[in-house]
Write an enzyme that holds these catalytic residues in place. Structure first.
Site, PDB file in Angstrom:
ATOM      1  CG  ASP A 479      -2.052   0.793   1.162  1.00  0.00           C
ATOM      2  OD1 ASP A 479      -2.417   1.635   0.324  1.00  0.00           O
ATOM      3  OD2 ASP A 479      -2.694   1.131   2.156  1.00  0.00           O
ATOM      4  CD  GLU A 488      -1.781   6.063 -12.043  1.00  0.00           C
ATOM      5  OE1 GLU A 488      -0.669   5.338 -12.484  1.00  0.00           O
ATOM      6  OE2 GLU A 488      -2.001   7.322 -12.655  1.00  0.00           O
TER       7      GLU A 488
END
Ligand code: NAG
Ligand code: NAG
Ligand code: NAG
Ligand code: NAG
Ligand code: NAG
Ligand code: NAG
Ligand code: NAG
Ligand code: NAG
Length: 584
Positions: A479, A488
């Site tokens: 993360d 993204e």
């Protein structure tokens, strides 16, 4: 007084130009609400309705231009309001493509086509979730912008922004750097794929707004309240013009980056046969005309679209062509009677996926993975496959296939929603285990491109409803904001899950998987090692070995080395020695 009435009428007119949004807006609930099982036992399941609302809300956060008074994303501002001024046009509006600020027509057209097609099939799900007005709002924000990007028959703008300038910027929506040039394709410098793909977006949405469904079953219909025949006609007109442009441009049929090289920096297209075929098919459906259908058939032959095992995505629409041919046959269009041969081709494609026989395989954790296509956004190929399987299941040639396709699709969706080795639902803001560092310049609140992971420490805004890239091939998820292949967000990542959520609102009495994550059985898991992908390669030296493994390898290497040395000595002393003796 007359003037007042006139003004009032004008205002009312602009208000009714789309479905009116609820007086008190629907807003995403706190992520903690996604940890509470609904125990609803019926449809519509409230947790699926909430997920659908979240997935749509993401698009609102991505809006460019002057935001309307109904804007629900409090931390967004008007931005890039003078886009298009370099060419004397208003090209403001539309959506930012991903974690950055470029606006690009080719991938957006795929996203919109995918959502309209999905709503044509499972539109009642939007109705049941009370989200149809937001669907309308979301689609029109994209379609009205694409209409502006198509100012005359043979001119289509394909990008607004300079990709290089944009890549060098990390910050909020108030200081987006310019210049933001507008790039076009036209009669002498065409782009067959882009023109055909935008045509398909317009015609698939024309079908939706006209209420032209492909399926007789009650549950599978476009939402009635969305219907608007004048808007459907406008969309169809643009679709037909762009299709003629794609087919007949005097510059010939070429990929769009041939005419606008800037496209190679973001979304270069690998070919246009798939775009032409799907554009012709959606037009055949929209106009009930055999000539478009014949075109689709000849593109299918000419570009050898049969027999492919590719992913379904913005650059690869052929799998959708198989399914759409089958849907048109099933919907009894007079010119499309060949259902069984389209079932054969569709099922060849799907069985290859389900039986693991083609270009894909399952990760150990069960995610459908295509080497190459899945490397930079692993969930997208899997969710697009799940979406096509779910759509096609109702047309399958046997009940066994229907069941097998629906089960396979459910397993992929479950994986994306938390049934995976990390116990992470890969949608922002829907559960306490959701990712908290999506790669999004505007949501991050940071403005230091050299330190996007740490400035600020905590992402400034929760980008509710954003589907992220996804885990790596070893099911590991990091993360980390700068790890763009994994974190993204993008317009096209959300699209298949939106359609799947609409189907589950209609048909699923159980919650999305993530409401069971906090019951103690599934603790969130930290990934082992470091990432190894196109953004971060710290972990590429391979998995760390245990001491036992290292000792074992050292022993093997030593033994093999001693054997080789021994053989060498034997060779020198005996074979060479003998030879010497013979020749000497
Ligand atoms: C249908 O859409 C058109 C074009 O956006 C709009 O002008 C009109 O008001 C809409 N009609 C209804 C009934 O919503
Ligand atoms: C949708 O709206 C109706 C009428 O207000 C309400 O009864 C229902 O609970 C709502 N459904 C959802 C999923 O919000
Ligand atoms: C929008 O403007 C406000 C006020 O200037 C600012 O706090 C916020 O960060 C801006 N939003 C983005 C996405 O930059
Ligand atoms: C046609 O498009 C090309 C490529 O974008 C561009 O260089 C050219 O100026 C355009 N032609 C006109 C007449 O605008
Ligand atoms: C544009 O396309 C339409 C068909 O949709 C056609 O009727 C019209 O003549 C075309 N205009 C020009 C200038 O070619
Ligand atoms: C392409 O041009 C030919 C010749 O003018 C015409 O017959 C055909 O209808 C055109 N095709 C499309 C899709 O506009
Ligand atoms: C298409 O047109 C035919 C007449 O040619 C008509 O019988 C049929 O119902 C139409 N189909 C659709 C889906 O509109
Ligand atoms: C929806 O539910 C019905 C009844 O359980 C089932 O027959 C059908 O296959 C389901 N459809 C999908 C797309 O899951």
């Amino acid at each position: 007084m007359l003037l007042l009435i006139f003004l009032l009428a004008a205002v009312t007119q602009s208000v009714v130009s789309q479905l009116s949004l609820p007086e008190s807006p629907w807003l995403p609930p706190d992520a903690s609400k996604g940890a509470i099982p609904s125990n609803s036992g019926g449809t519509p399941n409230p947790q699926w309705s909430t997920l659908l609302g979240n997935l749509l809300y993401f698009y609102e956060a991505q809006r460019s231009g002057t935001l309307p008074s109904t804007n629900r994303v409090s931390w967004r501002n008007d931005s890039c309001t003078s886009d298009g001024s370099d060419v004397g046009l208003d090209l403001s509006g539309g959506y930012y493509d991903a974690g950055d600020y470029i606006k690009v027509s080719f991938p957006l057209s795929f996203t919109i086509m995918s959502i309209c097609w999905g709503a044509t099939d499972f539109g009642k799900g939007y109705d049941l979730a009370n989200q149809t007005a937001y669907l309308d709002d979301m689609l029109r924000w994209g379609l009205d912008w694409l209409i502006k990007m198509h100012p005359s028959n043979d001119t289509l703008y394909i990008e607004v922004a300079d990709t290089g300038i944009d890549n060098a910027y990390w910050g909020g929506d108030q200081n987006i750097p310019g210049p933001r040039p507008s790039y076009q394709i036209n009669d002498t410098h065409p782009g067959t794929d882009a023109a055909a793909s935008v045509s398909a977006a317009f015609s698939s949405c024309s079908n939706l707004y006209a209420g032209r469904g492909f399926n007789a079953a009650q549950a599978y219909q476009p939402p009635a309240s969305l219907q608007n025949s004048s808007y459907a006609d406008t969309l169809l007109r643009h679709a037909q013009q762009l299709y003629s442009f794609a087919v007949n441009a005097s510059g010939g049929q070429v990929t769009y980056q041939t005419s606008t090289p800037i496209a190679t920096e973001s979304y270069a297209s690998s070919g246009f046969g798939d775009d032409l075929a799907i554009a012709a098919l959606f037009l055949a459906a929209a106009t009930n005309s055999s000539s478009y259908y014949q075109d689709a058939n000849s593109f299918y032959q000419k570009f050898n679209l049969h027999g492919q095992n590719a992913v379904f995505n913005w650059d690869s629409k052929t799998p959708g062509v198989y399914v759409l041919f089958a849907q048109l046959a099933q919907a009894n269009y007079p010119f499309a009677s060949d259902l069984s041969s389209w079932q054969t081709e569709s099922e060849r494609y799907f069985d290859t996926i389900v039986n693991d026989n083609g270009d894909s395989s399952l990760t150990n954790g069960g995610l459908l993975f295509y080497d190459g296509d899945s490397d930079d956004a692993s969930l997208n190929p899997a969710l697009n496959a799940a979406m096509l399987l779910t759509r096609y299941a109702a047309i399958a040639s046997s009940p066994d296939k229907t069941t097998s396709y629906l089960n396979y699709a459910s397993r992929q969706l479950d994986y994306a929603l938390g049934k995976n080795p990390m116990s992470v639902p890969y949608v922002v803001g829907v559960n306490p285990n959701s990712p908290s560092n999506p790669h999004s310049a505007m949501a991050s609140g940071g403005d230091d491109i050299g330190n996007i992971d740490t400035v600020p420490e905590k992402e400034a805004y929760v980008l509710y409803g954003a589907v992220i890239g996804g885990p790596d091939k070893r099911d590991r998820f990091f993360d980390i904001r700068s790890d763009w292949p994994e974190t993204e967000v993008a317009l096209d990542y959300n699209a298949p899950m939106l359609t799947l959520a609409a189907m589950h609102v209609l048909n699923d009495t159980n919650d999305p998987f993530y409401t069971s994550l906090q019951d103690g059985a599934y603790a969130q898991v930290k990934p082992q090692g470091s990432p190894c992908d196109d953004a971060i390669d710290d972990g590429c030296s391979g998995p760390r070995l245990s001491t036992g493994a290292k000792v074992a390898i050292a022993v093997v290497v030593t033994v093999v080395g001693l054997i080789i040395l021994g053989l060498l000595a034997w060779y020198i002393w005996t074979v060479r020695g003998n030879r010497k003796a013979k020749t000497g």
